[in-house]
Enzyme design. Structure first.
Site: not given
Ligand code: IPE
Ligand code: IPE
Ligand code: MG
Length: 229
Positions: A14-15, A31, A126
């Site tokens: 976020d942010g 973004h 991963l």
């Protein structure tokens, strides 16, 4: 005392908008830079000896409420990110998986997501999960509906867990950046016993060093799961 292991990390990124505004840029720039941060953090997680899965909240079922131009930008950015990321996934042995209602995306974007999942399915250092058009209430509701259509009558916790979109694993640590302290409809079921960490850093400024510090701090916490230790 044995320190807690971390197998599944989840992040509410976020942010981005505030990061851009602070610098006099359009929100979309935030973004774009935020997408770079996903790469850095994912690569760090792939090299980490304990982390098996890293789940990132990239677009919520509520984010459609944003201006049309921002939503369109995010869709294009996602397509570009997945196209560019393929080499990172292969080089670092990362498997990509999506969760969320991706059937509501454009056909070409859906194809890009599916193709990236297929091309990386044998990678095992991963699992990078991107939550795309994801909402936890929607995920849980779909799980219950699947169980009903299978004719289940006495639904157990295990049934719900195994009918969620991802093979079920509890989250060990949830990080939310930008100083906001809420869950915003993310992984409600899977977070039941997660440790929560709220960082004031805006997502485009988040670094692998900060993540390392947060993990060190997590390791000093005592996870009791309702028992006594
Ligand atoms: C997170 O950053 C990215 C998405 C939700 C897509 P925001 O766009 O929410 O940034 P702020 O919260 O407005 O600063
Ligand atoms: C949560 O961030 C969703 C994602 C990070 C994708 P938001 O910025 O959309 O959340 P709220 O609206 O502030 O709760
Ligand atoms: Mg936000």
């Amino acid at each position: 005392m044995q320190s807690s292991t971390i197998k599944h990390l989840a992040i509410i990124m976020d942010g981005n908008g505030r990061w851009a505004k602070e610098r006099g840029f359009k929100r979309t720039k935030g973004h774009e830079v935020g997408a770079e941060t996903i790469r850095t953090i994912t690569t760090y997680c792939a090299k980490h000896s304990e982390i098996e899965t890293a789940t990132f909240y990239a677009f919520s079922t509520e984010n459609w409420k944003r201006p049309k131009l921002e939503v369109e930008f995010l869709m294009k950015l996602l397509d570009k990110y997945l196209k560019n990321e393929l080499s990172t996934y292969q080089k670092n042995d990362i498997r990509f998986q999506a969760i969320g209602n991706i059937q509501e995306f454009s056909k070409p974007l859906q194809a890009r997501i599916k193709k990236t999942e297929e091309l990386t399915q044998n990678n095992s250092s991963l699992i990078q999960v991107l939550a795309l058009n994801y909402g936890s209430r929607s995920e849980i509701t779909s799980a219950v509906n699947k169980l009903i259509s299978e004719g289940k009558t006495n639904i157990t916790e295990e049934d719900i867990s195994t009918h969620l979109q991802t093979p079920y694993t509890d989250i060990d640590l949830l990080i939310r950046t930008s100083g906001e302290e809420r869950i915003s409809n993310f992984l409600l079921w899977q977070l039941s016993y997660a440790e929560l960490y709220f960082s004031p850093t805006l997502w485009p400024d988040f670094t692998a060093n900060e993540l390392e510090d947060i993990i060190q701090q997590y390791k000093t916490r005592t996870r009791r799961f309702g028992g006594i230790k």
